[in-house]
Structure formats: structure tokens, C-alpha cells
Design a protein around this motif. Structure first.
Motif, PDB file in Angstrom:
ATOM      1  N   GLY A   7       0.818  -1.215   0.000  1.00 19.17           N
ATOM      2  CA  GLY A   7       0.000   0.000   0.000  1.00 19.17           C
ATOM      3  C   GLY A   7       0.847   1.259   0.000  1.00 19.17           C
ATOM      4  O   GLY A   7       0.578   2.211  -0.735  1.00 19.17           O
ATOM      5  N   VAL A   8       1.893   1.274   0.809  1.00 17.43           N
ATOM      6  CA  VAL A   8       2.795   2.434   0.867  1.00 17.43           C
ATOM      7  C   VAL A   8       3.542   2.597  -0.458  1.00 17.43           C
ATOM      8  O   VAL A   8       3.679   3.708  -0.972  1.00 17.43           O
ATOM      9  CB  VAL A   8       3.784   2.299   2.050  1.00 17.43           C
ATOM     10  N   LEU A   9       4.014   1.491  -1.029  1.00 20.88           N
ATOM     11  CA  LEU A   9       4.724   1.568  -2.310  1.00 20.88           C
ATOM     12  C   LEU A   9       3.822   2.100  -3.414  1.00 20.88           C
ATOM     13  O   LEU A   9       4.245   2.926  -4.226  1.00 20.88           O
ATOM     14  CB  LEU A   9       5.274   0.194  -2.687  1.00 20.88           C
ATOM     15  N   ILE A  10       2.583   1.653  -3.441  1.00 20.02           N
ATOM     16  CA  ILE A  10       1.638   2.136  -4.448  1.00 20.02           C
ATOM     17  C   ILE A  10       1.372   3.623  -4.237  1.00 20.02           C
ATOM     18  O   ILE A  10       1.306   4.400  -5.198  1.00 20.02           O
ATOM     19  CB  ILE A  10       0.338   1.312  -4.407  1.00 20.02           C
ATOM     20  N   PHE A  11       1.248   4.052  -2.980  1.00 17.09           N
ATOM     21  CA  PHE A  11       1.047   5.470  -2.694  1.00 17.09           C
ATOM     22  C   PHE A  11       2.212   6.306  -3.223  1.00 17.09           C
ATOM     23  O   PHE A  11       2.005   7.346  -3.860  1.00 17.09           O
ATOM     24  CB  PHE A  11       0.885   5.698  -1.186  1.00 17.09           C
ATOM     25  N   PHE A  12       3.451   5.856  -2.973  1.00 22.31           N
ATOM     26  CA  PHE A  12       4.611   6.619  -3.448  1.00 22.31           C
ATOM     27  C   PHE A  12       4.660   6.662  -4.968  1.00 22.31           C
ATOM     28  O   PHE A  12       5.005   7.684  -5.560  1.00 22.31           O
ATOM     29  CB  PHE A  12       5.914   6.071  -2.880  1.00 22.31           C
ATOM     30  N   PHE A  13       4.292   5.548  -5.623  1.00 24.91           N
ATOM     31  CA  PHE A  13       4.235   5.570  -7.084  1.00 24.91           C
ATOM     32  C   PHE A  13       3.236   6.623  -7.557  1.00 24.91           C
ATOM     33  O   PHE A  13       3.520   7.399  -8.473  1.00 24.91           O
ATOM     34  CB  PHE A  13       3.851   4.207  -7.658  1.00 24.91           C
ATOM     35  N   LEU A  14       2.048   6.632  -6.960  1.00 25.79           N
ATOM     36  CA  LEU A  14       1.028   7.598  -7.373  1.00 25.79           C
ATOM     37  C   LEU A  14       1.494   9.032  -7.136  1.00 25.79           C
ATOM     38  O   LEU A  14       1.239   9.924  -7.963  1.00 25.79           O
ATOM     39  CB  LEU A  14      -0.285   7.329  -6.642  1.00 25.79           C
ATOM     40  N   PHE A  15       2.200   9.268  -6.037  1.00 24.96           N
ATOM     41  CA  PHE A  15       2.730  10.601  -5.742  1.00 24.96           C
ATOM     42  C   PHE A  15       3.711  11.036  -6.835  1.00 24.96           C
ATOM     43  O   PHE A  15       3.611  12.146  -7.371  1.00 24.96           O
ATOM     44  CB  PHE A  15       3.410  10.580  -4.367  1.00 24.96           C
ATOM     45  N   VAL A  16       4.645  10.155  -7.189  1.00 32.19           N
ATOM     46  CA  VAL A  16       5.627  10.482  -8.226  1.00 32.19           C
ATOM     47  C   VAL A  16       4.932  10.646  -9.574  1.00 32.19           C
ATOM     48  O   VAL A  16       5.274  11.535 -10.357  1.00 32.19           O
ATOM     49  CB  VAL A  16       6.720   9.389  -8.292  1.00 32.19           C
ATOM     50  N   HIS A  17       3.949   9.814  -9.838  1.00 34.96           N
ATOM     51  CA  HIS A  17       3.224   9.900 -11.098  1.00 34.96           C
ATOM     52  C   HIS A  17       2.510  11.250 -11.241  1.00 34.96           C
ATOM     53  O   HIS A  17       2.544  11.869 -12.314  1.00 34.96           O
ATOM     54  CB  HIS A  17       2.211   8.757 -11.196  1.00 34.96           C
ATOM     55  N   VAL A  18       1.888  11.709 -10.181  1.00 33.06           N
ATOM     56  CA  VAL A  18       1.224  13.014 -10.215  1.00 33.06           C
ATOM     57  C   VAL A  18       2.250  14.121 -10.429  1.00 33.06           C
ATOM     58  O   VAL A  18       2.023  15.056 -11.219  1.00 33.06           O
ATOM     59  CB  VAL A  18       0.402  13.248  -8.922  1.00 33.06           C
ATOM     60  N   LEU A  19       3.390  14.029  -9.760  1.00 36.29           N
ATOM     61  CA  LEU A  19       4.428  15.053  -9.928  1.00 36.29           C
ATOM     62  C   LEU A  19       4.970  15.091 -11.350  1.00 36.29           C
ATOM     63  O   LEU A  19       5.124  16.170 -11.932  1.00 36.29           O
ATOM     64  CB  LEU A  19       5.572  14.821  -8.941  1.00 36.29           C
ATOM     65  N   ASP A  20       5.287  13.907 -11.908  1.00 34.48           N
ATOM     66  CA  ASP A  20       5.858  13.948 -13.258  1.00 34.48           C
ATOM     67  C   ASP A  20       4.825  14.346 -14.305  1.00 34.48           C
ATOM     68  O   ASP A  20       5.156  14.982 -15.294  1.00 34.48           O
ATOM     69  CB  ASP A  20       6.573  12.640 -13.621  1.00 34.48           C
ATOM     70  N   THR A  21       3.570  14.029 -14.071  1.00 34.65           N
ATOM     71  CA  THR A  21       2.529  14.469 -15.000  1.00 34.65           C
ATOM     72  C   THR A  21       2.319  15.979 -14.894  1.00 34.65           C
ATOM     73  O   THR A  21       2.095  16.652 -15.908  1.00 34.65           O
ATOM     74  CB  THR A  21       1.207  13.726 -14.735  1.00 34.65           C
TER      75      THR A  21
END
Length: 110
Positions: A7-21
Motif C-alpha cells: 500500500g505504501v509503495l503504491i502510494f509513493f508511485f502515485l505521488f511520483v506519477h502526479v508530480l511527473d505528469t
């Protein structure tokens, strides 16, 4: 524990994904550079890890729901865990070529 970690790993992926988008609004050139780095074999392996985390988290989440809301859930908890693991392995084997295929072609040529 694995459910929390994924769950934490998926959250960090989503955070980075929002930033790079969001970077596309600031600098389209920088966005293009970042996206170009995503086409490397290392990132393909990380994508496979992301698929593994999402699949495990989803399947185990269904098991947790069954344990919580099914009157016999606690009794069959261990059996359901082994079922989740078996289904996860089968799905991960099925995801191997679609996710890692382009990286293998880049590394080994084709």
C-alpha cells in the motif's frame, strides 16, 4: 505486513506519477526528458514490481474483506492466503511478457 508495505509503495508511485505528469504544465521539455528515462530496462523491472505490488495488494485486500465480513473467514484465513499467493504467481507469470518484453528486446536485441 506485506499488505501495508505494498500500500505504501503504491502510494509513493502515485505521488511520483502526479508530480511527473504535472511537470508537463511547467516545462514540456523537462517532461519529455523524464518520460524518456522511463523507457529503460531498469524502469521496466520497476514497472513489473509495481504490477506485483498492485496485484498482491488487490488480491490480499479481497482476502482481508473476506476475513472481516465472512463468518467463517478467520477459520479459512490461511487457506485463503495460499489461494491469494497461487493466483498472484499465475497472474505475475502472465504479466511477465507484456511488462518485461520490450526491456528484454532492448537488452538482448531482436
Amino acid at each position: 505486513m506485506a499488505h501495508r508495505v505494498t500500500g505504501v509503495l503504491i502510494f509513493f508511485f502515485l505521488f511520483v506519477h502526479v508530480l511527473d505528469t504535472a511537470l508537463v504544465r511547467v516545462s514540456p521539455e523537462a517532461y519529455d526528458e523524464v518520460v524518456a528515462t522511463y523507457k529503460t530496462p531498469l524502469v521496466a523491472v520497476l514497472e513489473y514490481g509495481l504490477v506485483a505490488a498492485i496485484l498482491f495488494h488487490a488480491l490480499n485486500g479481497l482476502r482481508v474483506i473476506a476475513v472481516d465480513f465472512w463468518s467463517k473467514g478467520a477459520r479459512y484465513q490461511k487457506h485463503m492466503l495460499w489461494t491469494v499467493m497461487a493466483v498472484w504467481v499465475v497472474l505475475m507469470l502472465g504479466a511477465m511478457y507484456p511488462v518485461l518484453g520490450h526491456a528484454a528486446r532492448e537488452v538482448f536485441g531482436s
